[in-house]
Design an enzyme around this catalytic site. Structure first.
Site, short mmCIF file in Angstrom:
data_model
loop_
_atom_site.label_atom_id
_atom_site.label_comp_id
_atom_site.label_asym_id
_atom_site.label_seq_id
_atom_site.Cartn_x
_atom_site.Cartn_y
_atom_site.Cartn_z
N ASP A 53 2.82 5.38 -6.73
CA ASP A 53 3.97 5.32 -5.83
C ASP A 53 5.29 5.19 -6.58
O ASP A 53 6.35 5.50 -6.03
CB ASP A 53 3.82 4.16 -4.85
CG ASP A 53 2.82 4.51 -3.77
OD1 ASP A 53 2.75 5.68 -3.41
OD2 ASP A 53 2.10 3.61 -3.31
N HIS A 75 0.88 -1.19 0.00
CA HIS A 75 0.00 0.00 0.00
C HIS A 75 0.91 1.24 0.00
O HIS A 75 1.77 1.38 -0.86
CB HIS A 75 -0.90 -0.12 1.24
CG HIS A 75 -2.04 0.84 1.33
ND1 HIS A 75 -2.44 1.67 0.31
CD2 HIS A 75 -2.91 1.10 2.37
CE1 HIS A 75 -3.49 2.38 0.69
NE2 HIS A 75 -3.79 2.07 1.95
N HIS A 122 -1.93 -2.48 -9.61
CA HIS A 122 -2.92 -1.88 -8.71
C HIS A 122 -4.14 -2.77 -8.65
O HIS A 122 -4.54 -3.33 -9.67
CB HIS A 122 -3.32 -0.48 -9.19
CG HIS A 122 -3.97 0.33 -8.13
ND1 HIS A 122 -5.30 0.21 -7.84
CD2 HIS A 122 -3.46 1.23 -7.25
CE1 HIS A 122 -5.59 1.01 -6.83
NE2 HIS A 122 -4.50 1.63 -6.45
N1 CMC Z 1 5.34 -7.31 -9.91
C1 CMC Z 1 5.21 -8.53 -10.49
N2 CMC Z 1 4.03 -9.17 -10.65
C2 CMC Z 1 2.94 -8.57 -10.21
C3 CMC Z 1 2.99 -7.30 -9.59
C4 CMC Z 1 4.23 -6.68 -9.45
N3 CMC Z 1 4.34 -5.47 -8.87
N4 CMC Z 1 1.74 -6.93 -9.23
C5 CMC Z 1 0.92 -7.92 -9.60
N5 CMC Z 1 1.65 -8.92 -10.21
C6 CMC Z 1 1.13 -10.14 -10.83
C7 CMC Z 1 0.71 -11.17 -9.78
O1 CMC Z 1 1.77 -12.03 -9.46
C8 CMC Z 1 -0.42 -11.85 -10.48
O2 CMC Z 1 0.13 -12.72 -11.45
P1 CMC Z 1 -0.64 -14.11 -11.85
O3 CMC Z 1 -1.95 -13.70 -12.41
O4 CMC Z 1 0.27 -14.76 -12.83
O5 CMC Z 1 -0.77 -14.89 -10.55
C9 CMC Z 1 -1.13 -10.74 -11.26
O6 CMC Z 1 -0.09 -9.78 -11.50
C10 CMC Z 1 -2.27 -10.07 -10.50
O7 CMC Z 1 -1.77 -9.64 -9.24
P2 CMC Z 1 -2.59 -9.66 -7.90
O8 CMC Z 1 -1.63 -9.88 -6.76
O9 CMC Z 1 -3.78 -10.55 -8.01
O10 CMC Z 1 -3.12 -8.18 -7.84
P3 CMC Z 1 -3.71 -7.50 -6.57
O11 CMC Z 1 -4.80 -6.65 -7.04
O12 CMC Z 1 -4.04 -8.47 -5.49
O13 CMC Z 1 -2.46 -6.63 -6.03
C11 CMC Z 1 -0.94 -4.87 -5.70
C12 CMC Z 1 -2.30 -5.28 -6.29
C13 CMC Z 1 -0.82 -3.36 -5.76
C14 CMC Z 1 -0.87 -5.28 -4.21
C15 CMC Z 1 0.19 -5.55 -6.50
O14 CMC Z 1 0.12 -5.15 -7.85
C16 CMC Z 1 1.57 -5.26 -5.92
O15 CMC Z 1 2.00 -5.94 -4.99
N6 CMC Z 1 2.30 -4.21 -6.46
C17 CMC Z 1 3.57 -3.82 -5.91
C18 CMC Z 1 3.35 -2.94 -4.66
C19 CMC Z 1 2.87 -1.57 -5.01
O16 CMC Z 1 3.39 -0.90 -5.90
N7 CMC Z 1 1.84 -1.10 -4.25
C20 CMC Z 1 1.29 0.25 -4.41
C21 CMC Z 1 -0.11 0.22 -4.90
S1 CMC Z 1 -0.70 1.84 -5.42
C22 CMC Z 1 -0.78 2.83 -4.02
C23 CMC Z 1 -1.54 2.33 -2.85
O17 CMC Z 1 -2.50 1.58 -2.96
O18 CMC Z 1 -1.19 2.71 -1.75
#
Ligand code: CMC
Length: 431
Positions: free
Chosen positions: A366, A267, A308
């Site tokens: 971010d 987050h 995201h």
């Molecule tokens: N790097 C590599 N792979 C990723 C990433 C990433 N940053 N984000 C998502 N994926 C992949 C994930 O492994 C999954 O792959 P598969 O379908 O093959 O299993 C697919 O993309 C969908 O990901 P998800 O985990 O189901 O997506 P989510 O909606 O649960 O997670 C997230 C969203 C923001 C937690 C995630 O994208 C992440 O961890 N990003 C990195 C951390 C980050 O930048 N966070 C800031 C978010 S924006 C500001 C805020 O909210 O505060």
């Protein structure tokens, strides 16, 4: 007009249930499942609340597929271009843009509340010298309820309003004191002649032995970053604030719980994590290796600042910040910094990579905010604190909306129990 329903559930005995469909002013319709357990004996399962609306809200709307973000109906790009952080704060809290006298009164009220109780200042010296400023923020903001008893009656609208003003006003003072404490410098009192962001910079960077002048470019950049971070509907930290608040907890305690949830790297902690990741990658030649790690399901590494939960298109805030990031780096000559070169190269490569394209993983807010904070010389461990200052407005607006909503009930999710069934206690001597 007849009530809209869907028949979605048939249980083992063939019973089916008509469930009401609710429609908001925008966004997909919502099936009201609240009567399911009582009528059919089922709970629903939705880890991470990927498809569950937890409340009604009038504050912020996101269309993740189209990359749209509206505060009280106003598009974020219009607010970013034309508004100011305190005007946006007024809008989020009150629902309408202020006229000139209203904005002046609101600004004066916020600036009147910037001081913190002297005894509260002594708290900062009680933390270990190397405490992370977010840890200090959680503790100090939570302790506000021990100082401002006269604004903790959540059933009194005037108390709620004063608490809201106090939190928005005191957050920069607390943030700056957390920073000063971490670098061993004397705390600097607020100067209410300065603007909200100028005052924050003054409290963070001025020292008693030298003149300090607020850099207008940095002040304007911070104001824009704060507009973009002010609210983002039911994200993890806002949902935490609402859940804590649903029990009737006082607003200072609720906002402190929001700060805790924001801190995580998935987050608000992502802006700090982006910088740490770039330092770890170290050089453009290592990007391929780290991209491979990000794609490897057996490796926990993720590309921080990408992806995201809601945006499956370019995050509109990231679009604005990307432009600003390039401008700020260019203006202050930072674009030659190897870390920035690395970031911009990583952005290019990831945007053309099939893995990221297929999963719609775009750089998020971010990714750029961390780079801009670095260019503004904000220390890395203060990045998430900056986010917390801005998001306080959204937390407070959501908390106020929740407390005054007559439909409000305590938040109490259920679970899918996977543990032992009932078994009898074995005396210690027999084990
Ligand atoms: N790097 C590599 N792979 C990723 C990433 C990433 N940053 N984000 C998502 N994926 C992949 C994930 O492994 C999954 O792959 P598969 O379908 O093959 O299993 C697919 O993309 C969908 O990901 P998800 O985990 O189901 O997506 P989510 O909606 O649960 O997670 C997230 C969203 C923001 C937690 C995630 O994208 C992440 O961890 N990003 C990195 C951390 C980050 O930048 N966070 C800031 C978010 S924006 C500001 C805020 O909210 O505060």
């Amino acid at each position: 007009m007849p009530k809209e329903t869907v028949t979605v559930i048939v249980n083992a005995t063939g019973e089916q249930l008509e469930l009401p469909v609710l429609r908001g002013s925008h966004g997909p319709p919502v099936i009201d499942i609240s009567q399911l357990p009582a009528k059919l004996g089922y709970f629903t399962y939705d880890p991470g609340f990927k498809g569950t609306a937890s409340c009604h809200s009038d504050i912020t709307y996101i269309d993740g597929d189209k990359g749209i973000l509206l505060y009280r109906g106003y598009p974020i790009d219009q607010l970013a271009e034309k508004s100011s952080f305190l005007e946006v704060a007024y809008l989020l809290l009150k629902g309408e843009l202020p006229d000139h006298p209203q904005l002046q009164t609101f600004t004066d009220t916020i600036m009147d509340h910037t001081m913190i109780h002297e005894n509260l200042r002594s708290f900062f010296g009680g933390f270990r010298y190397d405490a992370h400023p977010m840890a200090t923020m959680v503790g100090v903001v939570g302790s506000l309820s021990a100082f401002y008893h006269d604004s903790t009656d959540i059933n009194n609208p005037r108390h709620r309003e004063i608490a809201a003003h106090r939190m928005i006003a005191k957050m920069p003072t607390i943030a700056a004191a957390s920073y000063k404490s971490s670098v061993g410098q004397p705390y600097v009192y607020p100067n209410n002649k300065l603007g909200y962001c100028g005052n924050l910079l003054h409290m963070m960077f001025s020292v008693p032995c030298a003149e300090y002048e607020v850099n207008p470019v940095a002040e304007k950049a911070l104001d824009l970053l704060f507009i973009l971070h002010a609210d983002h509907e039911q994200n993890a930290s806002t949902s935490t604030v609402r859940l804590a608040g649903s029990s009737g907890a006082n607003p200072f305690a609720c906002i402190s719980s929001g700060i805790t949830a924001l801190w995580g790297p998935a987050h608000g902690g992502a802006n700090e994590a982006v910088l740490r990741m770039l330092e770890e990658i170290g050089d453009v030649s290592n990007i391929g290796k780290y991209l491979a790690k990000a794609k490897d399901k057996n490796d926990p590494f993720r590309l921080m600042g990408f992806g995201h939960r809601v945006y499956k298109n370019y995050d509109p805030r990231a679009r604005i910040l990307r432009k600003m990031c390039h401008e700020v780096l260019h203006e202050n000559g930072s674009s030659a910094d190897p870390l920035f070169e690395l970031a911009l190269r990583l952005e290019d490569i990831a945007l053309q990579d099939d893995y990221f394209i297929e999963r719609k993983l775009y750089p998020n807010v971010d990714f750029y905010s961390g780079l801009i904070y670095k260019a503004l010389k904000i220390p890395t461990n203060m990045f998430t604190v900056m986010f917390a200052i801005a998001r306080t407005v959204g937390w407070v607006a959501n908390w106020m909306e929740m407390v005054s909503d007559p439909r409000g009930v305590i938040g109490r999710p259920r679970q899918l129990y996977d543990g032992h069934c009932k078994r009898d206690y074995t005396p210690l001597s027999e084990r």
